[in-house]
Design a protein around this motif. Sequence first.
Motif, mmCIF file in Angstrom:
data_model
loop_
_atom_site.group_PDB
_atom_site.id
_atom_site.type_symbol
_atom_site.label_atom_id
_atom_site.label_comp_id
_atom_site.label_asym_id
_atom_site.label_seq_id
_atom_site.Cartn_x
_atom_site.Cartn_y
_atom_site.Cartn_z
ATOM 1 N N ASP A 30 0.512 -1.176 -0.168
ATOM 2 C CA ASP A 30 -0.077 -0.264 -0.377
ATOM 3 C C ASP A 30 1.014 1.378 -0.399
ATOM 4 O O ASP A 30 2.163 0.905 0.371
ATOM 5 N N ILE A 32 1.729 4.991 1.306
ATOM 6 C CA ILE A 32 0.219 5.943 2.469
ATOM 7 C C ILE A 32 0.241 7.170 1.390
ATOM 8 O O ILE A 32 0.796 7.842 0.987
ATOM 9 N N THR A 33 -0.951 7.435 2.278
ATOM 10 C CA THR A 33 -1.636 8.836 1.752
ATOM 11 C C THR A 33 -1.854 9.963 2.575
ATOM 12 O O THR A 33 -1.636 9.297 3.562
ATOM 13 N N ASP A 36 -4.683 8.763 4.989
ATOM 14 C CA ASP A 36 -4.031 7.545 6.150
ATOM 15 C C ASP A 36 -3.538 8.384 7.240
ATOM 16 O O ASP A 36 -3.818 8.261 8.418
ATOM 17 N N LEU A 37 -2.773 9.572 6.782
ATOM 18 C CA LEU A 37 -2.321 9.853 7.624
ATOM 19 C C LEU A 37 -2.944 10.609 8.150
ATOM 20 O O LEU A 37 -3.150 10.760 10.063
ATOM 21 N N GLU A 40 -5.317 8.831 11.243
ATOM 22 C CA GLU A 40 -4.830 8.871 12.526
ATOM 23 C C GLU A 40 -4.422 10.196 13.355
ATOM 24 O O GLU A 40 -4.576 10.195 14.294
ATOM 25 N N ALA A 154 5.270 8.824 9.662
ATOM 26 C CA ALA A 154 4.196 7.526 9.557
ATOM 27 C C ALA A 154 5.344 6.848 8.188
ATOM 28 O O ALA A 154 5.249 5.223 8.472
ATOM 29 N N ARG A 155 6.103 7.963 8.175
ATOM 30 C CA ARG A 155 7.554 6.797 6.781
ATOM 31 C C ARG A 155 8.477 6.439 7.970
ATOM 32 O O ARG A 155 8.695 4.827 7.204
ATOM 33 N N GLN A 158 6.300 3.099 8.616
ATOM 34 C CA GLN A 158 6.080 2.160 7.602
ATOM 35 C C GLN A 158 7.407 1.568 7.396
ATOM 36 O O GLN A 158 7.561 0.170 7.143
#
Length: 172
Positions: A30, A32-33, A36-37, A40, A154-155, A158
């Motif tokens: 996936d 992440i967009t 998505d961030l 959360e 977030a990165r 991931q």
Amino acid sequence: MAPKSYQGVLAHAEEPRTYSQTPESNLAQDVITVADLLREKGGIVYTIAPGETVRSAVHELRARRIGVVLVMEEDGIVGILSERDVVRRIDEAGDAGLDTPVSALMTPNPQTCNPSTPLLAVLRRMTDGRFRHLPVVEDGQLVGLVSIGDVVKARLRQLEYEALRMKQMIVG
């Protein structure tokens, strides 16, 4: 000639192999967009009017423990004001800089992104443009704000997940 116990398996005797894990099943597929961030993080954005003073903006920044406020009018975003903008103004004008209207210091017409923008694209834009905040707009409406810290966090999450999945694949 090597003893029989050291000889490889004969080709005709090979059984079909099964794999419980593959690189495809272990690596994140996936993208992440921003959406998505924001799911959360939430979509709370602090704003200020362009006619307010820098003093008011500083109060909001400190009280809310944030680094930026969006400058808004009824029809949308007109600018963005960061801590750096304030520091520069105070350096130039001293205490009198605090009575300056926000519109005089803000960065007008800031770049924006939308919820479907991939996080890596946001990270590149922020790095290339040398800014740390990006308003998120959908259908002309403000829906959130992402910071470089949000994107990096977030990165990293991931990448940690991918590393864990790779370890699982290697160990089996």
